[in-house]
Scaffold this active site. Structure first.
Site, PDB file in Angstrom:
ATOM      1  N   LYS A 168      38.671  42.802  29.577  1.00 58.19           N
ATOM      2  CA  LYS A 168      39.574  42.107  30.498  1.00 58.19           C
ATOM      3  C   LYS A 168      40.434  41.139  29.685  1.00 58.19           C
ATOM      4  CE  LYS A 168      39.042  39.322  34.744  1.00 58.19           C
ATOM      5  NZ  LYS A 168      38.045  38.909  35.759  1.00 58.19           N
ATOM      6  N   SER A 196      38.960  40.146  40.428  1.00 57.83           N
ATOM      7  CA  SER A 196      40.067  40.194  39.505  1.00 57.83           C
ATOM      8  C   SER A 196      39.911  41.211  38.365  1.00 57.83           C
ATOM      9  CB  SER A 196      40.293  38.801  38.910  1.00 57.83           C
ATOM     10  OG  SER A 196      39.150  38.381  38.185  1.00 57.83           O
ATOM     11  N   SER A 255      34.365  38.875  40.961  1.00 62.34           N
ATOM     12  CA  SER A 255      35.358  39.664  40.222  1.00 62.34           C
ATOM     13  C   SER A 255      34.831  40.836  39.414  1.00 62.34           C
ATOM     14  CB  SER A 255      36.146  38.751  39.287  1.00 62.34           C
ATOM     15  OG  SER A 255      37.176  38.164  40.011  1.00 62.34           O
TER      16      SER A 255
HETATM   17  N1  GLN Z   1      38.336  36.491  44.454  1.00 61.54           N
HETATM   18  C1  GLN Z   1      37.730  35.308  43.925  1.00 61.54           C
HETATM   19  C2  GLN Z   1      38.772  34.263  43.618  1.00 61.54           C
HETATM   20  O1  GLN Z   1      39.921  34.558  43.714  1.00 61.54           O
HETATM   21  C3  GLN Z   1      36.899  35.609  42.719  1.00 61.54           C
HETATM   22  C4  GLN Z   1      37.651  35.710  41.454  1.00 61.54           C
HETATM   23  C5  GLN Z   1      36.773  35.844  40.268  1.00 61.54           C
HETATM   24  O2  GLN Z   1      35.576  36.090  40.387  1.00 61.54           O
HETATM   25  N2  GLN Z   1      37.357  35.657  39.115  1.00 61.54           N
HETATM   26  O3  GLN Z   1      38.450  33.159  43.284  1.00 61.54           O
END
Ligand code: GLN
Length: 483
Positions: free
Chosen positions: A75, A152, A176
């Site tokens: 990532k 994400s 994510s």
């Molecule tokens: N969807 C969650 C957020 O926007 C989780 C994102 C993540 O785990 N990086 O905070």
């Protein structure tokens, strides 16, 4: 196609000298070149150095380590020396920020002989559930190109699902890893907070951020955890606890107590998704596990609490992107305030700015007690819910998401709708417990569904074993998207 192999399959064949690492790397590259135009999962290609690295591994000819010669994608928040790392934000992309050092995780992988192919798409600085906030545009779901791959870590999930790499690295602050793994029909593990190092990985919310992997099988998740977990002097939150031989998995479900929390089987879950989850529970029961109805009473506050704590930490972590040390800078500022204002207004996207504003507000004098302090107290209650539940059960089972992958654009103009996507994946992170997602079926329209298993702190082996047992008894993980 060699790129479709799992880590353990590829390792077996490398060891027997049936294939070379170079062939494996080239197969992933070919696959990326042929499908990624459609997916937009890979944002940086490191192909030349990957081929060079593979040649070195082949020449050495030693494949004792599970990961020797295995290509992967990271990532785009993992620092790798000499490689651009942008967090998929214009703040860093514009100046093509090149990391001068390696993250602990990629360093540990490198030392086992794993080979980095490049970087995958993410929501900007990991803020989102769909990759739609990425400065590179959305990653599409390999099962249906009109839908998101999740987020994400959506680029990593789509890439592994479409066999662009043998495995990929992700991060999980509020879901994510698990949600995109679920949306793309692969496995994803978030370990206990403190099990893996966050050093060299861009921070979003430091008390919640974790690193982890997205893989084709549960065994592969265990292999990566074993290779990357453990104390790191560069991350003070990592634990001294010895790293267990996670990849020695067992599939004996006799006597395992599995909790079904009533707060995770609520109105709003699509019936086809709920059925897949309940069928999975019944299958584990038929293998010898006991199902226990449990309650995690503070679950209903999880999203609200997370969306106070996370932005508060975001507002602090994003302060480093000021245009002075690195990143986007503006020309001819009239003074320092103008310089800061314009740098940050231009460099950050809307979601990052939203979180900085919410977080700054919630932390400001006069509001601190009402928001941040209160959220911390509720976090303690949420953690206690899990502690109490794990007195009665060994594993907790739930959906990862209330529905399969949603359509691109469906939530992008409504931040609250996007936040609600995280309804089943944020309570665990506030408790700091390990949790994973494995494929458990397909929706009415043929999209993958993810099963979530959670364990007590340091209970990685238990959830990996349960997921492994489930995977051994099912075929879902063998299904591939036709792309
Ligand atoms: N969807 C969650 C957020 O926007 C989780 C994102 C993540 O785990 N990086 O905070």
């Amino acid at each position: 196609m060699l790129s479709a192999l799992t880590i353990s399959e590829a390792h077996d064949r490398l060891k027997k000298k049936e294939i070379s690492s170079e062939e494996l790397v080239r197969s992933c590259i070919e696959r990326i070149e042929s499908v990624d135009k459609k997916l937009n999962a890979v944002v940086y290609k490191n192909f030349e150095s990957a081929i060079e690295a593979a040649k070195v591994v082949d020449k050495k000819g030693s494949f004792d380590s599970h990961l020797s010669g295995i290509p992967y994608l990271a990532k785009d928040v993992y620092s790798e020396a000499g490689v651009p790392t942008t967090g998929c934000s214009n703040m860093l992309r514009e100046k093509n920020y090149i990391s001068p050092f390696d993250s602990t995780t990629t360093k540990r992988l490198k030392s086992t002989g794993a080979i980095s192919l490049g970087k995958t798409n993410t929501d900007e600085f990991t803020m989102g559930a769909s990759t739609e906030t990425s400065c590179y545009g959305v990653t599409k779901n390999p099962w249906d190109l009109t839908r998101v791959a999740g987020g994400s870590s959506g680029g990593s999930a789509a890439a592994v699902s479409a066999d662009e790499a043998i495995f990929a690295l992700g991060t999980d602050t509020g879901g994510s890893i698990r949600q995109p793994a679920g949306f793309c029909g692969i496995a994803g593990l978030r370990s206990t907070y403190g099990r893996t190092s966050r050093y060299g990985v861009m921070s979003m919310a430091s008390s919640l951020d974790t690193t982890g992997s997205l893989c084709k099988t549960v065994e592969d998740l265990a292999i990566i955890l074993e290779a990357t977990a453990g104390k790191d002097i560069m991350d003070g939150t990592t634990s001294e606890k010895p790293v267990e031989p996670y990849s020695k998995l067992t599939n004996n479900m006799k006597g395992l107590r599995i909790g079904l929390p009533k707060e995770y089987f609520i109105e709003g879950i699509r019936p086809d998704c709920e059925k897949a989850i309940r069928d999975a529970a019944a299958l584990l029961q038929s293998m010898g596990a006991t199902l226990v109805d449990i309650s995690l009473p503070h679950t209903k506050y999880a999203v609200a609490t997370y969306y106070i704590l996370c932005p508060c930490e975001v507002s602090s972590n994003m302060a480093r992107y000021d245009g002075l040390r690195y990143g986007h800078t503006v020309k001819n500022p009239s003074d320092l305030v103008d310089y800061y204002q314009r740098t940050r207004s231009e460099g950050f996207g809307a979601e990052v700015k939203r979180r900085i504003m919410i977080g700054t507000y919630a932390l400001s004098a006069g509001y601190f007690d009402a928001y941040y302090l209160k959220a911390q107290k509720v976090r303690t209650l949420i953690r206690k819910d899990f502690e109490d539940a794990f007195q009665k059960v060994d594993v907790i089972l739930s959906p990862v998401s209330p529905h399969p992958a949603f359509r691109i654009g469906a939530n992008s103009s409504d931040p609250v709708a996007m936040y609600l996507e995280d309804v089943f994946t944020v309570a665990q992170v506030m408790a700091g417990i390990p949790c994973l997602s494995v494929p458990c079926g397909f929706s009415d329209e043929g999209l993958p569904i993810g099963l979530q298993l959670m364990g007590p702190q340091w209970g990685e082996q238990t959830i990996l074993n349960a997921a492994y047992a489930y995977e051994q008894a099912t075929e879902w993980h063998k299904k591939k998207p036709t792309i």
